[in-house]
Design an enzyme around this catalytic site. Structure first.
Site, PDB file in Angstrom:
ATOM      1  N   ASN A 213       0.843  -1.203   0.000  1.00  0.00           N
ATOM      2  CA  ASN A 213       0.000   0.000   0.000  1.00  0.00           C
ATOM      3  C   ASN A 213       0.872   1.245   0.000  1.00  0.00           C
ATOM      4  OD1 ASN A 213       0.496   0.861   2.859  1.00  0.00           O
ATOM      5  ND2 ASN A 213      -0.375  -1.167   3.263  1.00  0.00           N
ATOM      6  N   ASP A 282      -4.187  -6.206   5.447  1.00  0.00           N
ATOM      7  CA  ASP A 282      -5.162  -7.043   6.155  1.00  0.00           C
ATOM      8  C   ASP A 282      -5.145  -8.482   5.643  1.00  0.00           C
ATOM      9  OD1 ASP A 282      -6.167  -5.108   7.907  1.00  0.00           O
ATOM     10  OD2 ASP A 282      -7.361  -4.213   6.310  1.00  0.00           O
ATOM     11  N   LYS A 292       8.139 -17.124 -10.562  1.00  0.00           N
ATOM     12  CA  LYS A 292       7.265 -16.115 -11.155  1.00  0.00           C
ATOM     13  C   LYS A 292       6.075 -16.769 -11.865  1.00  0.00           C
ATOM     14  CE  LYS A 292       7.234 -12.167 -14.229  1.00  0.00           C
ATOM     15  NZ  LYS A 292       7.869 -11.482 -15.345  1.00  0.00           N
ATOM     16  N   PRO A 310      -2.405 -11.672  10.657  1.00  0.00           N
ATOM     17  CA  PRO A 310      -2.615 -11.430  12.092  1.00  0.00           C
ATOM     18  C   PRO A 310      -2.792  -9.937  12.349  1.00  0.00           C
ATOM     19  CG  PRO A 310      -0.296 -11.914  11.637  1.00  0.00           C
ATOM     20  CD  PRO A 310      -1.054 -12.162  10.367  1.00  0.00           C
ATOM     21  N   ASP A 311      -3.602  -9.595  13.335  1.00  0.00           N
ATOM     22  CA  ASP A 311      -3.751  -8.193  13.745  1.00  0.00           C
ATOM     23  C   ASP A 311      -2.716  -7.943  14.849  1.00  0.00           C
ATOM     24  OD1 ASP A 311      -4.466  -5.769  14.992  1.00  0.00           O
ATOM     25  OD2 ASP A 311      -6.527  -5.959  14.265  1.00  0.00           O
ATOM     26  N   ILE A 312      -1.665  -7.215  14.485  1.00  0.00           N
ATOM     27  CA  ILE A 312      -0.528  -7.029  15.405  1.00  0.00           C
ATOM     28  C   ILE A 312      -0.963  -6.239  16.643  1.00  0.00           C
ATOM     29  CG2 ILE A 312       1.810  -6.069  15.628  1.00  0.00           C
ATOM     30  CD1 ILE A 312       1.991  -6.454  12.504  1.00  0.00           C
ATOM     31  N   PHE A 332      -3.492   3.517  15.309  1.00  0.00           N
ATOM     32  CA  PHE A 332      -3.820   4.516  14.298  1.00  0.00           C
ATOM     33  C   PHE A 332      -4.971   3.976  13.469  1.00  0.00           C
ATOM     34  CE2 PHE A 332      -0.999   8.210  13.548  1.00  0.00           C
ATOM     35  CZ  PHE A 332      -0.269   8.117  14.720  1.00  0.00           C
ATOM     36  N   LYS A 346     -13.224   1.740  16.309  1.00  0.00           N
ATOM     37  CA  LYS A 346     -11.985   0.958  16.164  1.00  0.00           C
ATOM     38  C   LYS A 346     -11.222   0.880  17.488  1.00  0.00           C
ATOM     39  CE  LYS A 346     -10.200   0.810  12.105  1.00  0.00           C
ATOM     40  NZ  LYS A 346      -9.602   1.220  10.852  1.00  0.00           N
ATOM     41  N   LYS A 350     -10.334  -2.666  19.136  1.00  0.00           N
ATOM     42  CA  LYS A 350      -8.937  -3.079  19.335  1.00  0.00           C
ATOM     43  C   LYS A 350      -8.598  -3.222  20.829  1.00  0.00           C
ATOM     44  CE  LYS A 350      -7.421  -2.483  14.907  1.00  0.00           C
ATOM     45  NZ  LYS A 350      -6.568  -3.309  14.065  1.00  0.00           N
TER      46      LYS A 350
HETATM   47  N1  CTP Z   1      -3.069  -3.033  12.637  1.00  0.00           N
HETATM   48  C1  CTP Z   1      -2.228  -4.050  13.001  1.00  0.00           C
HETATM   49  N2  CTP Z   1      -2.279  -5.256  12.342  1.00  0.00           N
HETATM   50  C2  CTP Z   1      -3.140  -5.448  11.338  1.00  0.00           C
HETATM   51  C3  CTP Z   1      -4.020  -4.416  10.933  1.00  0.00           C
HETATM   52  C4  CTP Z   1      -3.952  -3.221  11.606  1.00  0.00           C
HETATM   53  O1  CTP Z   1      -1.424  -3.861  13.908  1.00  0.00           O
HETATM   54  N3  CTP Z   1      -3.151  -6.623  10.718  1.00  0.00           N
HETATM   55  C5  CTP Z   1      -3.033  -1.779  13.370  1.00  0.00           C
HETATM   56  C6  CTP Z   1      -2.549  -0.578  12.575  1.00  0.00           C
HETATM   57  O2  CTP Z   1      -1.157  -0.403  12.722  1.00  0.00           O
HETATM   58  C7  CTP Z   1      -3.331   0.549  13.202  1.00  0.00           C
HETATM   59  C8  CTP Z   1      -4.633  -0.101  13.613  1.00  0.00           C
HETATM   60  O3  CTP Z   1      -4.362  -1.488  13.717  1.00  0.00           O
HETATM   61  O4  CTP Z   1      -2.726   1.015  14.378  1.00  0.00           O
HETATM   62  C9  CTP Z   1      -5.787   0.108  12.707  1.00  0.00           C
HETATM   63  O5  CTP Z   1      -5.448  -0.176  11.383  1.00  0.00           O
HETATM   64  P1  CTP Z   1      -6.509  -0.058  10.223  1.00  0.00           P
HETATM   65  O6  CTP Z   1      -5.953  -0.643   8.975  1.00  0.00           O
HETATM   66  O7  CTP Z   1      -7.044   1.336  10.155  1.00  0.00           O
HETATM   67  O8  CTP Z   1      -7.669  -0.930  10.813  1.00  0.00           O
HETATM   68  P2  CTP Z   1      -8.123  -2.390  10.592  1.00  0.00           P
HETATM   69  O9  CTP Z   1      -8.071  -3.066  11.903  1.00  0.00           O
HETATM   70  O10 CTP Z   1      -7.375  -3.034   9.488  1.00  0.00           O
HETATM   71  O11 CTP Z   1      -9.639  -2.129  10.205  1.00  0.00           O
HETATM   72  P3  CTP Z   1     -10.310  -1.763   8.790  1.00  0.00           P
HETATM   73  O12 CTP Z   1      -9.264  -2.020   7.733  1.00  0.00           O
HETATM   74  O13 CTP Z   1     -11.454  -2.656   8.733  1.00  0.00           O
HETATM   75  O14 CTP Z   1     -10.682  -0.326   8.890  1.00  0.00           O
END
Ligand code: CTP
Length: 404
Positions: A213, A282, A292, A310-312, A332, A346, A350
């Protein structure tokens, strides 16, 4: 660009080839808004002229204790009282030895001795041959100089003017500038450990391609710098970004979300604050091809299946330290609309005490931003400003919310 607005800096030059870098340093100080009074020793004048330094600082240079321009003939008192900080760059081995002994046989050394120590910090940027740097006398002197309250900035390593290679090069002007700016910031996170994730992640599809991104990492790096300036011990876990590491910050480079999670989990067990600024992908391709992926000539496009990353932030926030209130987690939210409502939802989802909301498309890659701070008590807007200035505000807001 106004980090030294209103500050008056005495820039002292002593004898060393690194004086050529002091010209650029002087220019950098002026660009940051400082007024600069250059003072040179006789040895410094062998390396660069007072004319050069006068032209760059816009002020006549002082070289002598007996300068008759001062009506009271006390330049050592007048010049040192005006200063908000004194920076000696380059600072030779000989000048360090003089400072340690409190000698005062030229204008610059007498100014260092005469300065009000509580009000005018002294920063020294050593510069010398590697053997002179490594000599026990120099190392002993540096310990004493620090004990006497001076801030000894480090040295660089590499090719030296004498043809040798090693430690002892003066730091680059940009590094010295960063250290000087940092010296003026309140030390609200002194003794704290801060971990920051920054930048995008890259999720490989094959050895050539992947999903990523537009995150530049600028906000995360600005926060790492601001936390360091505030006295914290800082680790930044960075996705693929092209940014210089802020001074004094430890950097761990990663690519994928899973690597970022591993590096973060390795860093947070001793941390007091975790700030998740990374734009973590995500989803990642469910499989990564070994080679390739080629067109097969049929005109059919490959189908890519995704799996969730994983959501860190959520993982860290669910950990014991965070739950016991020993690790303060900040998230953030990069949204494209309904910022306040999305950010509040959010934060709760979280499970974190503080979330910073911003509109993703208007901030990615830019040097400025506007943000919303969201906590249990409500929403606080932070007006558009440079990312570094917002980062400093955020650091102060975090410091207010954690135990001293
Ligand atoms: N974050 C993370 N790990 C992920 C996704 C998000 O640590 N896999 C953290 C980001 O660094 C940020 C926060 O979660 O601090 C929110 O990220 P954002 O992309 O806005 O939210 P998402 O949880 O992905 O929700 P959505 O995309 O549905 O808005």
């Amino acid at each position: 660009m106004d980090d030294l607005q209103g500050k008056h800096i005495v820039l002292g030059l002593t004898g060393g080839i690194a004086c050529y870098k002091s010209a650029e340093l002087c220019r950098g100080l002026v660009k940051e808004g400082a007024t600069v009074q250059v003072v040179m020793t006789a040895a410094a004048e062998q390396f660069i002229t007072a004319v050069t330094m006068q032209a760059l600082s816009g002020r006549t240079v002082y070289t002598s204790q007996w300068d008759a321009r001062e009506p009271n003939n006390m330049p050592h008192i007048n010049l040192s009282r005006e200063a908000d900080a004194m920076l000696i760059a380059p600072c030779s081995a000989d000048f360090i030895a003089k400072l340690v002994h409190g000698r005062a046989d030229d204008l610059l050394s007498v100014m260092c001795l005469a300065r009000p120590v509580d009000r005018v910090p002294l920063l020294v940027a050593p510069a010398m041959n590697r053997e002179m740097w490594a000599h026990p006398a120099t190392q002993r002197n540096l310990v004493q100089l620090s004990a006497d309250g001076a801030q000894v900035l480090g040295v660089g390593s590499g090719f030296q003017a004498c043809g040798e290679t090693g430690d002892g090069r003066m730091l680059e002007p940009a590094q010295l500038l960063e250290d000087l700016v940092a010296s003026f910031q309140p030390k609200v996170l002194k003794g704290k450990r801060v971990v920051v994730t920054a930048g995008p992640t890259f999720e490989a599809l094959d050895p050539i391609r992947g999903i990523t991104n537009h995150s530049s990492g600028k906000m995360g790096f600005a926060i790492a710098r601001a936390a360091r300036e505030a006295g914290a011990d800082v680790t930044v876990v960075a996705g693929p970004v092209h940014l210089d590491t802020p001074r004094g910050v430890q950097r761990i480079d990663v690519k994928s979300a899973r690597q970022m999670l591993d590096a973060t989990m390795g860093a947070v067990p001793t941390a007091d604050v975790f700030i998740a600024t990374a734009a973590v992908a995500d989803w990642r391709p469910a499989t990564e091809a070994d080679h390739k992926i080629k067109k097969d000539g049929s005109g059919d496009c490959p189908t890519i299946h995704f799996t969730e990353n994983p959501d860190i932030l959520h993982t860290v926030a669910q950990g014991e330290r965070a739950k016991q209130g020993r690790l303060f987690c900040v998230g953030f939210a990069a949204e494209s609309r309904d910022l306040a409502a999305n950010a509040q939802a959010k934060r709760e989802r979280k499970g974190i005490p503080l979330l910073v909301g911003n509109i993703g498309p208007t901030t990615f890659g830019k040097d400025d931003n506007e943000m919303l701070l969201v906590d249990a008590s409500g929403v606080q807007p932070l007006a558009r400003a440079s990312k570094l200035s917002l980062a400093r505000t955020l650091v102060q807001e975090i410091a207010k919310r954690i135990p001293a």
